[in-house]
Design an enzyme around this catalytic site. Sequence first.
Site, PDB file in Angstrom:
ATOM      1  N   HIS A  65      24.157  64.458 -39.251  1.00  0.00           N
ATOM      2  CA  HIS A  65      23.990  63.029 -38.982  1.00  0.00           C
ATOM      3  C   HIS A  65      22.657  62.735 -38.300  1.00  0.00           C
ATOM      4  O   HIS A  65      22.203  63.485 -37.436  1.00  0.00           O
ATOM      5  CB  HIS A  65      25.177  62.459 -38.201  1.00  0.00           C
ATOM      6  CG  HIS A  65      25.286  62.856 -36.767  1.00  0.00           C
ATOM      7  ND1 HIS A  65      24.677  62.156 -35.750  1.00  0.00           N
ATOM      8  CD2 HIS A  65      25.974  63.858 -36.166  1.00  0.00           C
ATOM      9  CE1 HIS A  65      24.979  62.710 -34.586  1.00  0.00           C
ATOM     10  NE2 HIS A  65      25.760  63.750 -34.809  1.00  0.00           N
ATOM     11  N   ASP A 174      21.497  66.365 -30.264  1.00  0.00           N
ATOM     12  CA  ASP A 174      22.652  65.838 -30.997  1.00  0.00           C
ATOM     13  C   ASP A 174      22.223  64.515 -31.646  1.00  0.00           C
ATOM     14  O   ASP A 174      22.174  63.494 -30.969  1.00  0.00           O
ATOM     15  CB  ASP A 174      23.823  65.618 -30.038  1.00  0.00           C
ATOM     16  CG  ASP A 174      25.061  65.074 -30.713  1.00  0.00           C
ATOM     17  OD1 ASP A 174      25.105  65.041 -31.961  1.00  0.00           O
ATOM     18  OD2 ASP A 174      25.984  64.670 -29.994  1.00  0.00           O
ATOM     19  N   GLU A 208      27.508  58.506 -37.463  1.00  0.00           N
ATOM     20  CA  GLU A 208      28.508  59.511 -37.091  1.00  0.00           C
ATOM     21  C   GLU A 208      29.058  59.248 -35.704  1.00  0.00           C
ATOM     22  O   GLU A 208      30.253  59.439 -35.439  1.00  0.00           O
ATOM     23  CB  GLU A 208      27.892  60.913 -37.152  1.00  0.00           C
ATOM     24  CG  GLU A 208      28.875  62.068 -36.960  1.00  0.00           C
ATOM     25  CD  GLU A 208      29.033  62.519 -35.511  1.00  0.00           C
ATOM     26  OE1 GLU A 208      29.859  63.409 -35.246  1.00  0.00           O
ATOM     27  OE2 GLU A 208      28.327  61.978 -34.626  1.00  0.00           O
ATOM     28  N   GLU A 209      28.187  58.809 -34.793  1.00  0.00           N
ATOM     29  CA  GLU A 209      28.575  58.646 -33.396  1.00  0.00           C
ATOM     30  C   GLU A 209      29.564  57.502 -33.180  1.00  0.00           C
ATOM     31  O   GLU A 209      30.135  57.365 -32.104  1.00  0.00           O
ATOM     32  CB  GLU A 209      27.329  58.412 -32.527  1.00  0.00           C
ATOM     33  CG  GLU A 209      26.361  59.585 -32.471  1.00  0.00           C
ATOM     34  CD  GLU A 209      26.892  60.773 -31.687  1.00  0.00           C
ATOM     35  OE1 GLU A 209      28.042  60.703 -31.200  1.00  0.00           O
ATOM     36  OE2 GLU A 209      26.160  61.766 -31.553  1.00  0.00           O
ATOM     37  N   ASP A 231      25.801  70.367 -36.763  1.00  0.00           N
ATOM     38  CA  ASP A 231      25.802  69.514 -35.581  1.00  0.00           C
ATOM     39  C   ASP A 231      25.571  70.381 -34.349  1.00  0.00           C
ATOM     40  O   ASP A 231      25.247  71.570 -34.451  1.00  0.00           O
ATOM     41  CB  ASP A 231      27.128  68.752 -35.483  1.00  0.00           C
ATOM     42  CG  ASP A 231      26.983  67.373 -34.840  1.00  0.00           C
ATOM     43  OD1 ASP A 231      26.285  67.264 -33.817  1.00  0.00           O
ATOM     44  OD2 ASP A 231      27.590  66.415 -35.343  1.00  0.00           O
ATOM     45  N   HIS A 320      24.891  64.512 -24.865  1.00  0.00           N
ATOM     46  CA  HIS A 320      24.938  63.062 -24.680  1.00  0.00           C
ATOM     47  C   HIS A 320      24.266  62.620 -23.380  1.00  0.00           C
ATOM     48  O   HIS A 320      24.641  61.622 -22.783  1.00  0.00           O
ATOM     49  CB  HIS A 320      26.373  62.522 -24.768  1.00  0.00           C
ATOM     50  CG  HIS A 320      26.864  62.407 -26.177  1.00  0.00           C
ATOM     51  ND1 HIS A 320      27.842  61.517 -26.557  1.00  0.00           N
ATOM     52  CD2 HIS A 320      26.494  63.047 -27.308  1.00  0.00           C
ATOM     53  CE1 HIS A 320      28.067  61.623 -27.848  1.00  0.00           C
ATOM     54  NE2 HIS A 320      27.259  62.565 -28.330  1.00  0.00           N
TER      55      HIS A 320
END
Length: 378
Positions: A65, A174, A208-209, A231, A320
Amino acid sequence: MVMNTKLFKELCEATGAPGFEYEIREMIVREMTPLSDEVSIDNIGNVTCLIRGKSSEKRIACAAHMDEIGFIVRHIDDQGFIRILPLGGFDPKTLTAQRVVVHGTKDLPGCMGVKPIHVMTPDERTKMPAVTDFVVDLGMPKEEVEKYVSIGDSITRIGDLIEMGDCLNVKSIDNRGGCYMLIEAVRAIRAAKLLPDYDLYAIFSVQEEVGLRGAQAATLKVQPDFAFALDTTIAFDTPGSGAFDKCTVLGKGAAVKVYDGTLITDSRMVKYMTALCEEKQIPHQLELLAAGGTDAGALQKYTAGGSITGAVSIPVRNVHQSIEMAHKVDVQACVDLLAACLTSLSRWDWSWKRVERKLAPAAKAAAPKAKKGCAKRK
């Protein structure tokens, strides 16, 4: 193969919140066009690159992604402060004093803040703020802000890449790390004058998130027989972690996913991937992620009859946050494993029989040359 740190840096620093993947999409198209037989962009914004394989009997889908966690402008108050809504999951305590970029008619730097501790009540000092408690300050009055910013504009974090020992520290590993993995694996196959065993659809998915949305749309279109999600995963190998909840450890190699919140990895795929790692001496570790998921959840079930799905993950500390950290050894191991997976599928017994499985000997014949084709963009 030497790691392309320059490309890794460019991908990770690029902007692209869910639904706003403009800058990163252009980079992906630039890198993949020379490597692909066809390049297309669908209605939702996924980039899909076809690399023709030795056989068209089956289809392989690899999804990484493109989007990064971010925010969307919800409100501009009378003083020019911006209220936000999250695009993806955030740990609120990591947001205090972060710098961001508001993507209006031009990019504007801003900072995130909450009520100063000096004026908090005792109860407020011990209470975790919500993401929506934060405001973005552009240092401008309302009239000036509204010249450039509108409700619905996106906001992304700032986090330049720095090297720390053998590690890379930057925002949005990410999942720009997954994008890097896919680009470099295809590049490695091309450089070795190899072909994937079957037609390969390299998918750089959107959103995706916020719920695997791009991967769902792409999988419905491609209908793969085999699928790999690319990922990052949690590396909770820092002080305070227990032996059972580390998930992965930096520097121990590529993570072969066994389980996460959206996927029980096909057991045949786990055995296949670990056998390849052992054969090619690729450092690896098994990943069981207690919560969360990747595009693998969509790749497995949004095709008729399901696909045989696996996932390769880059171990990352501080996921994140704006200080995500990955080890160069792990990143390169992921590239090597993916390239091996794409060119060895026909060597494995994919039946459901309970038999001891081993990789068939690799073919010794000269590999066919890659078919030439003009990349086209739809």
